[in-house]
Write a protein that holds these residues in place. Sequence first.
Motif, PDB file in Angstrom:
ATOM      1  N   GLY A 103      45.526  -1.794 -18.336  1.00 24.57           N
ATOM      2  CA  GLY A 103      46.425  -0.271 -18.601  1.00 24.57           C
ATOM      3  C   GLY A 103      46.023  -0.315 -20.066  1.00 24.57           C
ATOM      4  O   GLY A 103      46.699   1.059 -20.279  1.00 24.57           O
ATOM      5  N   THR A 104      46.037  -0.823 -21.154  1.00 20.35           N
ATOM      6  CA  THR A 104      45.913  -1.256 -22.204  1.00 20.35           C
ATOM      7  C   THR A 104      44.584   0.134 -22.578  1.00 20.35           C
ATOM      8  O   THR A 104      44.683   1.183 -23.671  1.00 20.35           O
ATOM      9  CB  THR A 104      45.873  -1.841 -23.325  1.00 20.35           C
ATOM     10  N   MET A 105      43.655  -0.337 -22.490  1.00 24.69           N
ATOM     11  CA  MET A 105      42.277   0.533 -21.857  1.00 24.69           C
ATOM     12  C   MET A 105      42.496   1.672 -21.263  1.00 24.69           C
ATOM     13  O   MET A 105      42.451   2.836 -22.274  1.00 24.69           O
ATOM     14  CB  MET A 105      41.173  -0.458 -21.752  1.00 24.69           C
ATOM     15  N   SER A 106      43.478   2.224 -20.941  1.00 21.95           N
ATOM     16  CA  SER A 106      43.261   3.117 -19.833  1.00 21.95           C
ATOM     17  C   SER A 106      44.392   5.053 -21.002  1.00 21.95           C
ATOM     18  O   SER A 106      43.441   5.726 -21.163  1.00 21.95           O
ATOM     19  CB  SER A 106      44.360   3.378 -18.639  1.00 21.95           C
ATOM     20  N   GLN A 107      44.971   3.784 -21.523  1.00 22.87           N
ATOM     21  CA  GLN A 107      45.752   4.354 -23.292  1.00 22.87           C
ATOM     22  C   GLN A 107      44.895   4.511 -24.043  1.00 22.87           C
ATOM     23  O   GLN A 107      45.047   5.740 -24.738  1.00 22.87           O
ATOM     24  CB  GLN A 107      46.991   3.809 -22.859  1.00 22.87           C
ATOM     25  N   ILE A 108      44.372   3.861 -24.411  1.00 23.78           N
ATOM     26  CA  ILE A 108      43.214   4.298 -25.202  1.00 23.78           C
ATOM     27  C   ILE A 108      42.968   5.276 -24.982  1.00 23.78           C
ATOM     28  O   ILE A 108      41.851   5.797 -26.187  1.00 23.78           O
ATOM     29  CB  ILE A 108      42.672   2.690 -26.165  1.00 23.78           C
ATOM     30  N   MET A 109      41.156   4.835 -23.694  1.00 25.85           N
ATOM     31  CA  MET A 109      40.635   5.476 -23.726  1.00 25.85           C
ATOM     32  C   MET A 109      41.767   7.530 -23.239  1.00 25.85           C
ATOM     33  O   MET A 109      40.740   8.896 -23.551  1.00 25.85           O
ATOM     34  CB  MET A 109      40.071   5.698 -22.290  1.00 25.85           C
ATOM     35  N   ARG A 110      42.592   8.049 -22.973  1.00 23.66           N
ATOM     36  CA  ARG A 110      43.395   9.297 -23.310  1.00 23.66           C
ATOM     37  C   ARG A 110      43.224   9.197 -24.532  1.00 23.66           C
ATOM     38  O   ARG A 110      43.444  10.807 -24.164  1.00 23.66           O
ATOM     39  CB  ARG A 110      45.007   8.263 -22.236  1.00 23.66           C
ATOM     40  N   MET A 111      44.080   8.198 -24.789  1.00 20.92           N
ATOM     41  CA  MET A 111      43.986   8.985 -26.369  1.00 20.92           C
ATOM     42  C   MET A 111      42.867   9.401 -27.373  1.00 20.92           C
ATOM     43  O   MET A 111      43.374  10.595 -27.663  1.00 20.92           O
ATOM     44  CB  MET A 111      44.785   8.202 -27.834  1.00 20.92           C
ATOM     45  N   ARG A 112      41.805   8.657 -26.641  1.00 22.83           N
ATOM     46  CA  ARG A 112      40.336   9.085 -27.746  1.00 22.83           C
ATOM     47  C   ARG A 112      40.158  10.371 -27.334  1.00 22.83           C
ATOM     48  O   ARG A 112      39.621  11.579 -27.696  1.00 22.83           O
ATOM     49  CB  ARG A 112      39.131   8.907 -27.050  1.00 22.83           C
ATOM     50  N   GLU A 113      40.426  11.179 -25.694  1.00 16.45           N
ATOM     51  CA  GLU A 113      39.994  12.471 -24.660  1.00 16.45           C
ATOM     52  C   GLU A 113      40.524  13.009 -25.095  1.00 16.45           C
ATOM     53  O   GLU A 113      39.582  14.685 -25.797  1.00 16.45           O
ATOM     54  CB  GLU A 113      40.007  11.905 -23.100  1.00 16.45           C
ATOM     55  N   ASN A 114      42.064  12.789 -25.852  1.00 13.06           N
ATOM     56  CA  ASN A 114      42.645  13.505 -26.052  1.00 13.06           C
ATOM     57  C   ASN A 114      42.643  14.755 -28.069  1.00 13.06           C
ATOM     58  O   ASN A 114      42.412  14.975 -28.191  1.00 13.06           O
ATOM     59  CB  ASN A 114      44.228  13.349 -26.147  1.00 13.06           C
ATOM     60  N   PHE A 115      42.058  13.285 -28.180  1.00 11.99           N
ATOM     61  CA  PHE A 115      41.652  14.028 -29.654  1.00 11.99           C
ATOM     62  C   PHE A 115      40.025  14.445 -29.720  1.00 11.99           C
ATOM     63  O   PHE A 115      39.565  15.008 -30.811  1.00 11.99           O
ATOM     64  CB  PHE A 115      41.824  12.125 -30.664  1.00 11.99           C
ATOM     65  N   GLN A 116      39.355  13.461 -29.255  1.00 12.84           N
ATOM     66  CA  GLN A 116      38.166  14.840 -29.209  1.00 12.84           C
ATOM     67  C   GLN A 116      38.398  16.183 -28.628  1.00 12.84           C
ATOM     68  O   GLN A 116      37.283  16.741 -29.021  1.00 12.84           O
ATOM     69  CB  GLN A 116      36.856  14.043 -27.687  1.00 12.84           C
ATOM     70  N   ALA A 117      39.180  16.374 -27.567  1.00 17.75           N
ATOM     71  CA  ALA A 117      39.377  18.022 -26.916  1.00 17.75           C
ATOM     72  C   ALA A 117      39.950  18.433 -27.813  1.00 17.75           C
ATOM     73  O   ALA A 117      39.992  19.952 -28.382  1.00 17.75           O
ATOM     74  CB  ALA A 117      39.718  17.545 -25.892  1.00 17.75           C
ATOM     75  N   GLY A 118      41.595  18.204 -28.450  1.00 18.15           N
ATOM     76  CA  GLY A 118      42.335  19.334 -29.918  1.00 18.15           C
ATOM     77  C   GLY A 118      42.008  18.305 -30.882  1.00 18.15           C
ATOM     78  O   GLY A 118      43.097  19.213 -31.441  1.00 18.15           O
ATOM     79  N   GLY A 119      41.807  17.229 -31.088  1.00 21.18           N
ATOM     80  CA  GLY A 119      41.889  17.263 -33.275  1.00 21.18           C
ATOM     81  C   GLY A 119      43.257  16.766 -33.168  1.00 21.18           C
ATOM     82  O   GLY A 119      44.143  16.248 -32.231  1.00 21.18           O
ATOM     83  N   GLU A 120      43.492  16.614 -34.386  1.00 17.51           N
ATOM     84  CA  GLU A 120      45.301  15.858 -34.464  1.00 17.51           C
ATOM     85  C   GLU A 120      45.845  16.470 -34.307  1.00 17.51           C
ATOM     86  O   GLU A 120      47.146  16.494 -34.188  1.00 17.51           O
ATOM     87  CB  GLU A 120      44.716  16.044 -36.066  1.00 17.51           C
ATOM     88  N   GLU A 121      45.798  18.134 -34.217  1.00 16.04           N
ATOM     89  CA  GLU A 121      46.798  18.723 -33.682  1.00 16.04           C
ATOM     90  C   GLU A 121      47.018  18.950 -31.640  1.00 16.04           C
ATOM     91  O   GLU A 121      48.632  18.547 -32.009  1.00 16.04           O
ATOM     92  CB  GLU A 121      46.190  20.352 -33.552  1.00 16.04           C
ATOM     93  N   ARG A 122      46.231  18.372 -31.678  1.00 14.15           N
ATOM     94  CA  ARG A 122      46.360  17.744 -30.130  1.00 14.15           C
ATOM     95  C   ARG A 122      47.485  16.137 -29.548  1.00 14.15           C
ATOM     96  O   ARG A 122      47.679  15.676 -29.337  1.00 14.15           O
ATOM     97  CB  ARG A 122      45.386  17.585 -28.934  1.00 14.15           C
ATOM     98  N   MET A 123      46.976  15.609 -31.049  1.00 16.49           N
ATOM     99  CA  MET A 123      47.254  14.280 -30.958  1.00 16.49           C
ATOM    100  C   MET A 123      48.924  14.580 -31.428  1.00 16.49           C
ATOM    101  O   MET A 123      49.879  13.736 -31.174  1.00 16.49           O
ATOM    102  CB  MET A 123      46.643  13.341 -31.963  1.00 16.49           C
ATOM    103  N   LEU A 124      49.439  14.815 -32.922  1.00 14.03           N
ATOM    104  CA  LEU A 124      50.773  14.803 -32.875  1.00 14.03           C
ATOM    105  C   LEU A 124      51.363  15.642 -31.455  1.00 14.03           C
ATOM    106  O   LEU A 124      52.374  14.937 -31.756  1.00 14.03           O
ATOM    107  CB  LEU A 124      50.811  16.116 -33.916  1.00 14.03           C
ATOM    108  N   GLU A 125      51.134  16.221 -30.956  1.00 15.21           N
ATOM    109  CA  GLU A 125      51.974  16.924 -29.540  1.00 15.21           C
ATOM    110  C   GLU A 125      51.848  15.522 -28.676  1.00 15.21           C
ATOM    111  O   GLU A 125      53.002  15.481 -28.373  1.00 15.21           O
ATOM    112  CB  GLU A 125      50.675  18.217 -28.987  1.00 15.21           C
TER     113      GLU A 125
END
Length: 477
Positions: A103-125
């Motif tokens: 479960g933890t690794m799934s969340q971290i992977m999701r964050m990494r994918e979002n960071f690569q896709a949209g950078g800091e703006e996407r992470m703020l969302e």
Amino acid sequence: MADLNSQAFWNEFMRRPDAKAAYQAERRLQEKKHLWLEERRKIEERGEHRRKVADALEDAPADLKKLIAPMFHIRVVEDYLWMILDESTKKNQNFHDKLRDAGTMSQIMRMRENFQAGGEERMLELEKEWHATCKAMADDQASKTEMAPQNIDIHTLKQVLEYAQECKRVGNYKFQEGLYEEALQIYSQGDEAMSKWKVDKHLKNEEKWLKDYHLACLKNKAQAALKLELFKTALEASDKALAIDNEDHKAWYRKLQAEKGLGKFDEAEASLAKLEDVAQWCPDRRRILRDCEAERKKIKIARVKHKQSTQKMLGTALEAGIFSIDRDKELEEATKKLEEPTPSRAQVTAGQAKKAVENQRPLERNIQLTAALAGDLMDQLADAYRQKWFQERVRKCARDSGYERSVFLMRLKDVAFEVQKPVLEKWGFEGNEHGVREMTAAIREHAGKNGKDMPDWLKEKQDRCLELLYGGKEGGE
């Protein structure tokens, strides 16, 4: 010569306007100091959490470091990792093993994918979504654990009524002295204490005592809130009072005052009509009905003034529409104003404003529109802006901005983007701030270099679109 050690001297001294003003100024200063110290504590706490997480990751396997390191500076990532570390420490678990949990690794992977896709703006969302989810869960849990009023015994009832009487006495004294913040706090304490209890139906006298004290406390709370222009608090207290006695004319009067202050003029007129009905059974009905007639005129005047203020501000805002060449300059001016320590602008931080101006990436033009297509695009934007819910949000935004043009324009960006995003994506623009800028540039190029050569038929579409964006007369149909 006055005795400085006597209570009578200080009671009389606190009645002076300059003493009241000095006292209230000191209170505001202490509140600001408290907020600053609390914010500083949170920053220091966050820094300590970040240090502990960094230390814990020092011995982590290389693959975990490689996954987390590029986005470790993002706040939502820091918060999530600290939550995992704190949980591991409390349960005496290995932090690295916990990170590798499915479960933890799934969340971290999701964050990494979002960071690569949209950078800091996407992470703020993503951070906003996470906080909204956490808040919803907390609210749900609080609603489940909220206790219903408990039956009260005679001994406890005596203590509660004595406490309520003391709250009323002290609160009334503070109110008469003009210390409305303190009065509101005391009345609220009395309300909270009495809300916890109920009396068995067969104890008629005791039930009446508790309801009478609670009703008086709620009406006083609403009155103090009105003095402080806390209209939402006043409305809630009035509604609570009317739930106890739906025929109380003072509670209805407080309710219509709160609704008028919130700009809910239709609701205020409905409350006024109810007050007139209730007044028919009051001994001093003639006075109340005279007051009702005067209040009806005040509501009518307030409605006209409110409409004129809104139209004036919105009309001024049209001068710097979303298709204006000076839009970036307008945002910069808004940023400077938002940095000033003015209370009416406290809800919009300077950091948010700066981000809107400084963090824009260079404009990339990938889509060109013919004049006909630009007209079709503006028609679709106009249809989106015409929605009733959007028009209500725009008018609320105007009120919250204090009818200040630059503050309104800054706040309107986020409100407008909710309806702009689907249109942007439909036309192939990016669904973000860059997409708005590219769309604006695509439409603006039909106005020529001087901004005045747009065809008349297209100019009419633009004007109608802007009018609706800023809460125009066609909106809300």
